[in-house]
Design a protein around this motif. Sequence first.
Motif, PDB file in Angstrom:
ATOM      1  N   MET A  72      -6.674 -13.362  10.487  1.00 52.62           N
ATOM      2  CA  MET A  72      -6.305 -12.252   9.464  1.00 52.62           C
ATOM      3  C   MET A  72      -5.198 -12.853   8.555  1.00 52.62           C
ATOM      4  SD  MET A  72      -4.229  -9.583   8.493  1.00 52.62           S
ATOM      5  CE  MET A  72      -3.276  -9.054  10.105  1.00 52.62           C
ATOM      6  N   LEU A  73      -4.123 -13.231   9.450  1.00 52.85           N
ATOM      7  CA  LEU A  73      -2.940 -13.739   8.502  1.00 52.85           C
ATOM      8  C   LEU A  73      -3.104 -14.926   7.732  1.00 52.85           C
ATOM      9  CD1 LEU A  73      -0.203 -13.246  11.105  1.00 52.85           C
ATOM     10  CD2 LEU A  73      -0.571 -11.684   9.165  1.00 52.85           C
ATOM     11  N   VAL A  78      -3.606 -13.655  -2.731  1.00 57.67           N
ATOM     12  CA  VAL A  78      -2.632 -13.175  -3.646  1.00 57.67           C
ATOM     13  C   VAL A  78      -3.723 -12.033  -4.096  1.00 57.67           C
ATOM     14  CG1 VAL A  78      -2.007 -13.069  -5.951  1.00 57.67           C
ATOM     15  CG2 VAL A  78      -1.439 -15.092  -4.353  1.00 57.67           C
ATOM     16  N   ASP A  79      -3.200 -10.826  -4.564  1.00 52.68           N
ATOM     17  CA  ASP A  79      -3.918  -9.544  -4.957  1.00 52.68           C
ATOM     18  C   ASP A  79      -4.517  -8.837  -3.862  1.00 52.68           C
ATOM     19  OD1 ASP A  79      -3.624  -8.209  -7.258  1.00 52.68           O
ATOM     20  OD2 ASP A  79      -5.611  -8.778  -8.026  1.00 52.68           O
ATOM     21  N   ASP A  80      -4.301  -9.093  -2.547  1.00 54.47           N
ATOM     22  CA  ASP A  80      -4.737  -8.372  -1.425  1.00 54.47           C
ATOM     23  C   ASP A  80      -4.064  -7.224  -1.262  1.00 54.47           C
ATOM     24  OD1 ASP A  80      -6.982 -10.163  -0.602  1.00 54.47           O
ATOM     25  OD2 ASP A  80      -6.189 -11.088   1.037  1.00 54.47           O
ATOM     26  N   ARG A  81      -4.619  -6.091  -0.834  1.00 58.53           N
ATOM     27  CA  ARG A  81      -3.793  -4.952  -0.295  1.00 58.53           C
ATOM     28  C   ARG A  81      -3.561  -5.111   1.329  1.00 58.53           C
ATOM     29  NH1 ARG A  81      -3.515  -0.692  -3.435  1.00 58.53           N
ATOM     30  NH2 ARG A  81      -3.127   0.727  -2.036  1.00 58.53           N
ATOM     31  N   VAL A  82      -2.147  -4.602   1.465  1.00 60.95           N
ATOM     32  CA  VAL A  82      -1.996  -4.843   2.833  1.00 60.95           C
ATOM     33  C   VAL A  82      -1.001  -3.679   3.170  1.00 60.95           C
ATOM     34  CG1 VAL A  82      -1.778  -7.385   2.948  1.00 60.95           C
ATOM     35  CG2 VAL A  82       0.313  -6.126   2.159  1.00 60.95           C
ATOM     36  N   VAL A  83      -1.159  -3.390   4.507  1.00 60.37           N
ATOM     37  CA  VAL A  83       0.047  -2.414   5.036  1.00 60.37           C
ATOM     38  C   VAL A  83       0.871  -3.073   5.909  1.00 60.37           C
ATOM     39  CG1 VAL A  83      -0.004  -0.187   6.695  1.00 60.37           C
ATOM     40  CG2 VAL A  83      -1.925  -0.526   5.087  1.00 60.37           C
ATOM     41  N   LEU A  84       2.123  -2.815   5.632  1.00 60.01           N
ATOM     42  CA  LEU A  84       3.065  -3.485   6.451  1.00 60.01           C
ATOM     43  C   LEU A  84       3.394  -2.835   7.755  1.00 60.01           C
ATOM     44  CD1 LEU A  84       5.558  -4.346   3.671  1.00 60.01           C
ATOM     45  CD2 LEU A  84       3.587  -5.685   4.624  1.00 60.01           C
ATOM     46  N   ALA A  85       4.280  -3.281   8.798  1.00 54.62           N
ATOM     47  CA  ALA A  85       4.524  -2.781  10.010  1.00 54.62           C
ATOM     48  C   ALA A  85       5.199  -1.502   9.849  1.00 54.62           C
ATOM     49  CB  ALA A  85       5.165  -3.718  10.844  1.00 54.62           C
ATOM     50  N   LEU A  88       4.636   0.697   4.884  1.00 58.38           N
ATOM     51  CA  LEU A  88       4.466   0.492   3.462  1.00 58.38           C
ATOM     52  C   LEU A  88       2.954  -0.022   3.091  1.00 58.38           C
ATOM     53  CD1 LEU A  88       8.109  -0.874   2.767  1.00 58.38           C
ATOM     54  CD2 LEU A  88       7.127   1.194   2.536  1.00 58.38           C
ATOM     55  N   HIS A  89       2.648   0.423   2.105  1.00 52.92           N
ATOM     56  CA  HIS A  89       1.198   0.065   1.321  1.00 52.92           C
ATOM     57  C   HIS A  89       1.662  -0.884   0.189  1.00 52.92           C
ATOM     58  CE1 HIS A  89      -1.701   2.584   3.808  1.00 52.92           C
ATOM     59  NE2 HIS A  89      -0.629   3.096   4.035  1.00 52.92           N
ATOM     60  N   GLY A  90       1.051  -1.936  -0.159  1.00 50.56           N
ATOM     61  CA  GLY A  90       1.310  -2.849  -1.231  1.00 50.56           C
ATOM     62  C   GLY A  90       0.472  -3.767  -1.489  1.00 50.56           C
ATOM     63  N   ARG A  91       0.669  -4.621  -2.570  1.00 44.25           N
ATOM     64  CA  ARG A  91      -0.482  -5.635  -3.035  1.00 44.25           C
ATOM     65  C   ARG A  91       0.507  -6.918  -2.813  1.00 44.25           C
ATOM     66  NH1 ARG A  91      -5.066  -5.196  -5.489  1.00 44.25           N
ATOM     67  NH2 ARG A  91      -4.839  -2.652  -5.786  1.00 44.25           N
ATOM     68  N   VAL A 120      -4.899  -5.286   7.018  1.00 40.57           N
ATOM     69  CA  VAL A 120      -5.441  -5.184   5.500  1.00 40.57           C
ATOM     70  C   VAL A 120      -6.658  -4.092   5.601  1.00 40.57           C
ATOM     71  CG1 VAL A 120      -6.722  -6.759   3.824  1.00 40.57           C
ATOM     72  CG2 VAL A 120      -4.945  -7.915   5.426  1.00 40.57           C
ATOM     73  N   PRO A 121      -6.204  -3.208   4.801  1.00 42.61           N
ATOM     74  CA  PRO A 121      -7.265  -2.008   4.693  1.00 42.61           C
ATOM     75  C   PRO A 121      -8.600  -2.677   4.274  1.00 42.61           C
ATOM     76  CG  PRO A 121      -5.351  -1.403   3.404  1.00 42.61           C
ATOM     77  CD  PRO A 121      -5.312  -2.956   3.900  1.00 42.61           C
ATOM     78  N   GLY A 122      -9.633  -2.043   5.234  1.00 40.72           N
ATOM     79  CA  GLY A 122     -11.037  -2.601   5.096  1.00 40.72           C
ATOM     80  C   GLY A 122     -11.351  -3.716   5.789  1.00 40.72           C
ATOM     81  N   GLN A 123     -10.505  -4.362   6.498  1.00 36.17           N
ATOM     82  CA  GLN A 123     -10.827  -5.612   7.369  1.00 36.17           C
ATOM     83  C   GLN A 123     -10.593  -5.022   8.683  1.00 36.17           C
ATOM     84  OE1 GLN A 123      -9.027  -9.046   6.451  1.00 36.17           O
ATOM     85  NE2 GLN A 123      -9.690  -9.455   4.233  1.00 36.17           N
TER      86      GLN A 123
END
Length: 125
Positions: A72-73, A78-85, A88-91, A120-123
């Motif tokens: 996954m890592l 670039v431009d993937d949406r991620v949730v941090l530990a 925090l949600h971000g791109r 990664v949301p959705g994965q």
Amino acid sequence: MPNIIREKSKWGQVLSIPASNVKELKTKLKQGWWLFMQQWAGTIFYMLIFFGILYFLIIRPQQKQQKRRQEMLNSLKVDDRVVLAGGLHGRITKIKDRTLMVRIADRVEVEVDKGGVAYVPGQEE
């Protein structure tokens, strides 16, 4: 007087054994060794079973989970949406060797270690 065999033990003591008993003594020693090994064979068998269960219930699933996380890592782009530990949600805006630049709000970017990505949301499975 029967024949007597005298042998010196490794501690320096002299052992006197009647020659007629030598064969009987060797037989008893072999039987004693066999009984000793039979007793330990069950213990060794149960230890092998225990470690087999330990491997399949704990070690192997953890290795599979680590492998999925590493994949996954490595697949982040670039431009993937991620949730941090920290939640925090971000791109992702930029990828470096060991860090990512993540946009968490308008004109707010933070640099985080790749290990800081929770999922990664959705994965997620």
